[in-house]
Design a protein around this motif. Structure first.
Motif, PDB file in Angstrom:
ATOM      1  N   ALA A 160      77.872  33.421  56.175  1.00  0.00           N
ATOM      2  CA  ALA A 160      78.001  32.104  55.550  1.00  0.00           C
ATOM      3  C   ALA A 160      79.452  31.636  55.563  1.00  0.00           C
ATOM      4  O   ALA A 160      80.370  32.406  55.282  1.00  0.00           O
ATOM      5  CB  ALA A 160      77.489  32.164  54.110  1.00  0.00           C
ATOM      6  N   THR A 161      79.640  30.383  55.894  1.00  0.00           N
ATOM      7  CA  THR A 161      80.935  29.726  55.799  1.00  0.00           C
ATOM      8  C   THR A 161      80.829  28.638  54.742  1.00  0.00           C
ATOM      9  O   THR A 161      79.961  27.760  54.841  1.00  0.00           O
ATOM     10  CB  THR A 161      81.348  29.100  57.143  1.00  0.00           C
ATOM     11  OG1 THR A 161      81.391  30.123  58.147  1.00  0.00           O
ATOM     12  CG2 THR A 161      82.717  28.455  57.030  1.00  0.00           C
ATOM     13  N   VAL A 162      81.690  28.688  53.739  1.00  0.00           N
ATOM     14  CA  VAL A 162      81.615  27.750  52.617  1.00  0.00           C
ATOM     15  C   VAL A 162      82.697  26.698  52.769  1.00  0.00           C
ATOM     16  O   VAL A 162      83.883  27.011  52.893  1.00  0.00           O
ATOM     17  CB  VAL A 162      81.785  28.480  51.268  1.00  0.00           C
ATOM     18  CG1 VAL A 162      81.744  27.486  50.112  1.00  0.00           C
ATOM     19  CG2 VAL A 162      80.709  29.548  51.105  1.00  0.00           C
ATOM     20  N   GLU A 163      82.282  25.431  52.745  1.00  0.00           N
ATOM     21  CA  GLU A 163      83.203  24.310  52.788  1.00  0.00           C
ATOM     22  C   GLU A 163      83.098  23.565  51.460  1.00  0.00           C
ATOM     23  O   GLU A 163      82.026  23.063  51.106  1.00  0.00           O
ATOM     24  CB  GLU A 163      82.848  23.366  53.943  1.00  0.00           C
ATOM     25  CG  GLU A 163      82.888  24.036  55.314  1.00  0.00           C
ATOM     26  CD  GLU A 163      82.381  23.130  56.423  1.00  0.00           C
ATOM     27  OE1 GLU A 163      82.169  21.923  56.144  1.00  0.00           O
ATOM     28  OE2 GLU A 163      82.182  23.615  57.545  1.00  0.00           O
ATOM     29  N   ALA A 179      71.886  22.226  42.061  1.00  0.00           N
ATOM     30  CA  ALA A 179      70.782  21.762  42.893  1.00  0.00           C
ATOM     31  C   ALA A 179      71.162  22.008  44.352  1.00  0.00           C
ATOM     32  O   ALA A 179      72.351  22.119  44.686  1.00  0.00           O
ATOM     33  CB  ALA A 179      70.497  20.277  42.652  1.00  0.00           C
ATOM     34  N   PHE A 180      70.148  22.108  45.220  1.00  0.00           N
ATOM     35  CA  PHE A 180      70.372  22.496  46.615  1.00  0.00           C
ATOM     36  C   PHE A 180      69.530  21.615  47.541  1.00  0.00           C
ATOM     37  O   PHE A 180      68.458  21.152  47.172  1.00  0.00           O
ATOM     38  CB  PHE A 180      69.987  23.965  46.817  1.00  0.00           C
ATOM     39  CG  PHE A 180      70.629  24.908  45.837  1.00  0.00           C
ATOM     40  CD1 PHE A 180      71.851  25.510  46.111  1.00  0.00           C
ATOM     41  CD2 PHE A 180      70.008  25.187  44.620  1.00  0.00           C
ATOM     42  CE1 PHE A 180      72.435  26.362  45.194  1.00  0.00           C
ATOM     43  CE2 PHE A 180      70.592  26.050  43.705  1.00  0.00           C
ATOM     44  CZ  PHE A 180      71.804  26.635  43.989  1.00  0.00           C
ATOM     45  N   LEU A 205      79.214  22.892  51.018  1.00  0.00           N
ATOM     46  CA  LEU A 205      78.321  22.992  52.164  1.00  0.00           C
ATOM     47  C   LEU A 205      78.394  24.422  52.676  1.00  0.00           C
ATOM     48  O   LEU A 205      79.484  24.932  52.952  1.00  0.00           O
ATOM     49  CB  LEU A 205      78.740  22.014  53.269  1.00  0.00           C
ATOM     50  CG  LEU A 205      77.877  22.034  54.540  1.00  0.00           C
ATOM     51  CD1 LEU A 205      76.488  21.480  54.228  1.00  0.00           C
ATOM     52  CD2 LEU A 205      78.532  21.211  55.648  1.00  0.00           C
ATOM     53  N   VAL A 206      77.249  25.079  52.780  1.00  0.00           N
ATOM     54  CA  VAL A 206      77.187  26.469  53.236  1.00  0.00           C
ATOM     55  C   VAL A 206      76.529  26.498  54.607  1.00  0.00           C
ATOM     56  O   VAL A 206      75.337  26.206  54.752  1.00  0.00           O
ATOM     57  CB  VAL A 206      76.400  27.349  52.241  1.00  0.00           C
ATOM     58  CG1 VAL A 206      76.392  28.805  52.717  1.00  0.00           C
ATOM     59  CG2 VAL A 206      77.000  27.250  50.843  1.00  0.00           C
ATOM     60  N   GLY A 242      70.336  22.322  59.121  1.00  0.00           N
ATOM     61  CA  GLY A 242      70.533  23.757  59.257  1.00  0.00           C
ATOM     62  C   GLY A 242      71.547  24.353  58.307  1.00  0.00           C
ATOM     63  O   GLY A 242      71.827  25.551  58.374  1.00  0.00           O
ATOM     64  N   ALA A 243      72.124  23.554  57.425  1.00  0.00           N
ATOM     65  CA  ALA A 243      73.084  24.040  56.436  1.00  0.00           C
ATOM     66  C   ALA A 243      72.546  23.736  55.039  1.00  0.00           C
ATOM     67  O   ALA A 243      71.634  22.928  54.863  1.00  0.00           O
ATOM     68  CB  ALA A 243      74.445  23.392  56.645  1.00  0.00           C
ATOM     69  N   ILE A 244      73.121  24.399  54.046  1.00  0.00           N
ATOM     70  CA  ILE A 244      72.671  24.221  52.663  1.00  0.00           C
ATOM     71  C   ILE A 244      73.736  23.459  51.877  1.00  0.00           C
ATOM     72  O   ILE A 244      74.890  23.888  51.797  1.00  0.00           O
ATOM     73  CB  ILE A 244      72.382  25.579  51.994  1.00  0.00           C
ATOM     74  CG1 ILE A 244      71.257  26.297  52.737  1.00  0.00           C
ATOM     75  CG2 ILE A 244      72.008  25.388  50.525  1.00  0.00           C
ATOM     76  CD1 ILE A 244      70.977  27.697  52.218  1.00  0.00           C
ATOM     77  N   GLU A 245      73.344  22.326  51.317  1.00  0.00           N
ATOM     78  CA  GLU A 245      74.219  21.533  50.475  1.00  0.00           C
ATOM     79  C   GLU A 245      74.007  21.954  49.014  1.00  0.00           C
ATOM     80  O   GLU A 245      72.877  22.156  48.581  1.00  0.00           O
ATOM     81  CB  GLU A 245      73.919  20.050  50.635  1.00  0.00           C
ATOM     82  CG  GLU A 245      74.220  19.512  52.022  1.00  0.00           C
ATOM     83  CD  GLU A 245      73.897  18.032  52.138  1.00  0.00           C
ATOM     84  OE1 GLU A 245      74.749  17.282  52.648  1.00  0.00           O
ATOM     85  OE2 GLU A 245      72.798  17.638  51.709  1.00  0.00           O
TER      86      GLU A 245
END
Length: 352
Positions: A76-79, A27-28, A92-93, A33-36
């Protein structure tokens, strides 16, 4: 700032990722401003040990999102989150304007699972090196074998584990719950495993439907039908250009998410190279499950699985200190174009 239309497009691209039995347990949400990215427990396989397969699927979806964003001029930076709860954010993207593109974006919609026959010719060192190079920036293990004896041994081990899913009631009931036997079931649910896509004879499908009846299931176990079906599936492992084992290098959700990202990137690179891919997840999952939850198997099943650990490690000696995530059969397809799995629409995957 990510516009709503762009967010929906990115989620549609993310949803094209592979997942265990096509359950799409992700799910998103767009936030600041970021995508969880979340693991959705409503579509998590009940017997999935620690959400292992769910996290691998989430990782594949995250990688699709990263690739699709690059095609749209966004870096994209992925955390990854340290916690591993299904109700908590898995990743978190963050997206920033960038001119870099990712050539794999053009292959997101072309990637499929090909369960048909493959050419048995080895892929060759150069091609294997190219596939491995695609994931060097990710924290996941990638291990290869293409020796004929190794493929034959893996087929034997796969058959010796897959039959347990047909014999052990909790695993069998889970499988029957996610199998879709008709086109109407496929379109209505839009998740789960399309039986026709498995490429099994019609008679097997008729038998599988009857397994919901306990007397039939008991007879199947008594006469060893599960062993025969498992061997039929496992024979395909003998014809491959190579087997690729993707592993998690660290424990918990983050390790499996990274493994899922690596799996998807290898798969897409193989697709772009004209190669077919089929995932085999039962043995990696059961080896993990019997170590963490041996009581969830019948005693003789647990013993059989524990006996497979040493020969499995012998095929991939470099992976002994890592956690097996997924096994990929890769080769040049000799069959017809496989059917694509139906996907859930973005509106069912988005948390507003």
């Amino acid at each position: 700032m990510v516009a709503t239309e762009l967010f929906t497009d990115l989620i549609e691209a993310a949803s094209l990722a592979p997942s265990a039995d096509n359950m799409q347990a992700w799910a998103f949400r767009l936030r600041d401003g970021a995508i969880e990215v979340f693991l959705d427990p409503r579509r998590l396989l009940p017997t999935d040990v620690g959400g292992m397969f769910g996290w691998i699927g989430v990782g594949a979806a995250v990688e699709n999102l990263v690739i699709a964003a690059a095609r749209r001029g966004l870096a994209a930076t992925v955390e990854l989150s340290a916690a591993g709860g299904a109700a908590e954010r898995a990743a978190l993207v963050r997206l920033q304007p960038d001119r870099a593109d990712d050539p794999l974006a053009g292959w997101l919609a072309e990637r499929v699972t090909d369960r048909g026959p493959y050419d048995a010719s080895p892929l060759g060192a150069a091609l294997v090196a190219d596939l491995g190079a695609a994931v060097r920036h990710l924290e996941a293990g990638v291990h290869w074998t293409s020796a004929r004896v190794a493929l034959a041994r893996m087929a034997e081990m796969d058959a010796s584990s897959t039959y347990i899913r047909l014999e052990h009631a909790p695993l069998r009931d889970e499988l029957l719950g996610i199998l879709r036997f008709t086109r109407g079931e496929v379109e209505r649910t839009r998740h789960g495993l399309d039986f026709e896509a498995l490429g099994m004879p019609r008679a097997v499908g008729l038998l599988a439907r009857q397994l919901r009846r306990r007397p039939v299931a008991g007879a199947v176990s008594l006469f060893g039908v599960g062993h025969l079906v498992a061997k039929a599936f496992a024979l395909r492992l003998r014809s491959a250009g190579a087997l690729c084992l993707v592993t998690a290098r660290r424990a918990g959700a983050a390790g499996y998410i990274e493994a899922g990202r690596a799996m998807e990137r290898i798969w897409l690179t193989a697709t772009a190279s004209g190669l077919a891919v089929q995932p085999h997840g039962v043995l990696p999952q059961y080896l993990t499950k019997v170590e963490a939850e041996p009581e969830t198997f019948l005693p003789h099943h647990a013993c059989a699985l524990q006996a497979l650990r040493a020969p499995f490690d012998a095929l991939f000696p470099g992976a002994r200190a890592e956690r097996p995530a997924i096994l990929l059969r890769i080769g040049r397809s000799l069959g017809a174009t496989p059917r694509r799995s139906v996907r859930l629409p973005p509106e069912q995957l988005i948390r507003w």
